[in-house]
Design an enzyme around this catalytic site. Sequence first.
Site, PDB file in Angstrom:
ATOM      1  N   LYS A  75       0.843  -1.191   0.000  1.00 42.07           N
ATOM      2  CA  LYS A  75       0.000   0.000   0.000  1.00 42.07           C
ATOM      3  C   LYS A  75       0.884   1.249   0.000  1.00 42.07           C
ATOM      4  O   LYS A  75       1.962   1.260   0.611  1.00 42.07           O
ATOM      5  CB  LYS A  75      -0.894  -0.029   1.237  1.00 42.07           C
ATOM      6  CG  LYS A  75      -1.874   1.121   1.370  1.00 42.07           C
ATOM      7  CD  LYS A  75      -2.733   0.914   2.606  1.00 42.07           C
ATOM      8  CE  LYS A  75      -3.682   2.062   2.852  1.00 42.07           C
ATOM      9  NZ  LYS A  75      -4.526   1.829   4.058  1.00 42.07           N
ATOM     10  N   SER A 151      -9.027   2.933   3.320  1.00 45.73           N
ATOM     11  CA  SER A 151      -8.023   3.565   2.483  1.00 45.73           C
ATOM     12  C   SER A 151      -7.192   2.569   1.670  1.00 45.73           C
ATOM     13  O   SER A 151      -6.316   2.965   0.921  1.00 45.73           O
ATOM     14  CB  SER A 151      -7.077   4.410   3.354  1.00 45.73           C
ATOM     15  OG  SER A 151      -6.439   3.609   4.332  1.00 45.73           O
ATOM     16  N   SER A 175     -10.119   0.408   7.293  1.00 49.12           N
ATOM     17  CA  SER A 175      -9.486   0.502   5.980  1.00 49.12           C
ATOM     18  C   SER A 175      -8.991  -0.808   5.382  1.00 49.12           C
ATOM     19  O   SER A 175      -8.507  -0.819   4.256  1.00 49.12           O
ATOM     20  CB  SER A 175      -8.321   1.503   6.029  1.00 49.12           C
ATOM     21  OG  SER A 175      -8.812   2.803   6.179  1.00 49.12           O
TER      22      SER A 175
END
Length: 481
Positions: A75, A151, A175
Site C-alpha cells: 500500500k 483507504s 481501511s
Amino acid sequence: MAIQGYADLDAVELARMVADREVSAIELLEEAIERAERVNPQINAVVYPWYDHARENALSGLPQGPLHGVPFLLKDLGTLYAGQPISSGSKVFADTIPDHDSEMVIRYKAAGLSIFGRTTSPEMGITSTTESQLHGKTRNPWNLDHTAGGSSGGAAAAVATGIIPAANASDGGGSIRIPATCNGLFGLKPTRARTPAGPDVGEGWAGMSTVHAVSRSVRDSAVLLDATAGPDIGAPYFAPPPERSWTEEVGRDPGTLRIGVILKPFNECEIDGDCIAAAEHSAELLRSLGHEVEDAVLEIPEEVRNPLFDIVRPSTKLAFDQKAEELGRTPNPEDMEPITWRMISGDMPTATEYIAATRAVHAIGRFVGRWFAGVDGPGYDVMLTPTMATPPLELGKLSLDRDDMLAQGQDVQRTVGFTSLFNASGNPAASVPLYWNEAGLPVGTQFVAPYADEATLFRLAAQLEAAQPWANRKPPVHSDA
C-alpha cells in the site's frame, strides 16, 4: 506464456508451485505485471511500479520463506521500502524515497514475497475511499462508477481483478474491512499491536491503526499473519501470542459458537436494507452450520463513543509539520486535498482533549471486553454485524476534495459505523464476502472476536468459505478478460 488458472490460485498454492518447480518466481512476476498492465488503466489501483527492481530480485533469488516467489504489492502508505518511492496519496509527500525498510516490509521480504510496486491510497489514509488529487480515482471492478473503498482500495481492487492473490493493507477505522466488502474479498484487521509498527513509530493513531492484508482466500490471510506477527525491537507493547499458528487454525472445527448479531450502527447513522439483508443471510448460514445465533445489543456510552477525530487530526498535522520542516517550507492549501487542509488548519485538540480521546479508546476496549466476557450480559464468542451501513457508494461522495464537507463526513460515517469501534477497542475483526445485492455489488459481513482471538475468526471464516465459496466470483472488470 500465460500461467493456466493463475487468477484462481491463492498465494499458498502459487508458493507450492514454485517450490515444486512447476513455475518459477520470475514467471509468476511476469504474469502479475502483464495482468497489472492490462487491467490497471480501468481501475487505477497500481502506482509506483518497480518492475525492473522486482525482476532483479526474482532472478537473483528471493528468500526461501513460506510465500517464496508470490507476487505482492505494498500500500502507498506506511510501509517503507528502502530506495523506492512512497507518497501516502499526498502531493506534499509525493515521491518520498525512504532510506530503510519498515519492519513489516522486512518480514514480507523474509517470507519470500516478490514485491513489485505499490497500490493507491487516499491522502494520509483519512477517508474510506481511494481517490486523490495526486493519483486520481481508484474504481471498483464490480462497477466502475463506485468506490473500491479505502483507504486500502487500491490493494483490494488489485486482488479482486486477479493481479495478485493478496496485498498489503492497513486499517485505522475500517481501511482493511471496508475495501474487502467493496470488492468481495476477505479482509482481517488483526488485534491491536499484533503486527509491528516499527522502527519509526510505536503505534499508529493511539493504537487504533494496524497493518495486515486483503486476500481472496482465508488461508492466505493466515499465512501472511504468521509471517509478520509479533513485536519488533523496542515495541512499546504487543498482543499475546497465539496458542498455535493461524495457518493451523484454517480448517479446524470452530465448534458450536455463540454469536451475537448487532444490526444498529454504533454511530447511529442510517443503514441500507442491503446491509441488513447481508447480515441476516450470514446469520442464517451460521444457524445452518449449527451455531447459536441471536440478536444482541452493545451500548457504548455517548461520552466515549467517538475518539477518532481528536486523534486523527493532530496525528495528521504532525506528519505534515514534520514534512514541512524537511522541505524547508510551510505547506499551503494548494498542496493538499481541501478537506485535509481544513482538518489540519483549524484549532487542534488541546493536550487534555487528546488525552481524553486516548482514555476513550481504552474505555471502549473495556466495554467491548466486558460484552464478550459476559460480565454485564450473556457473553458471546463472536459478534456479527454488517461491515458497512451502505453498499459501495458512488465515486466522489467520500472524496477529500468534495465541496460539501458536512455531507462528505455523513457519508464517511455510513462506511465506518460498524468498523471503527473495533479499532478503538483493539479487537480482531474480519469482513467476509457472503452476499451480493441486486445491483451486483458485494456487501460484506463483519465478524468480531475477543481481544487476541484471531484463531476463532480464522476457524469460522474458513468454515464459511467452505460452505459458501466466494473466490470463484469475478467482477466484470478482471485480468482474465
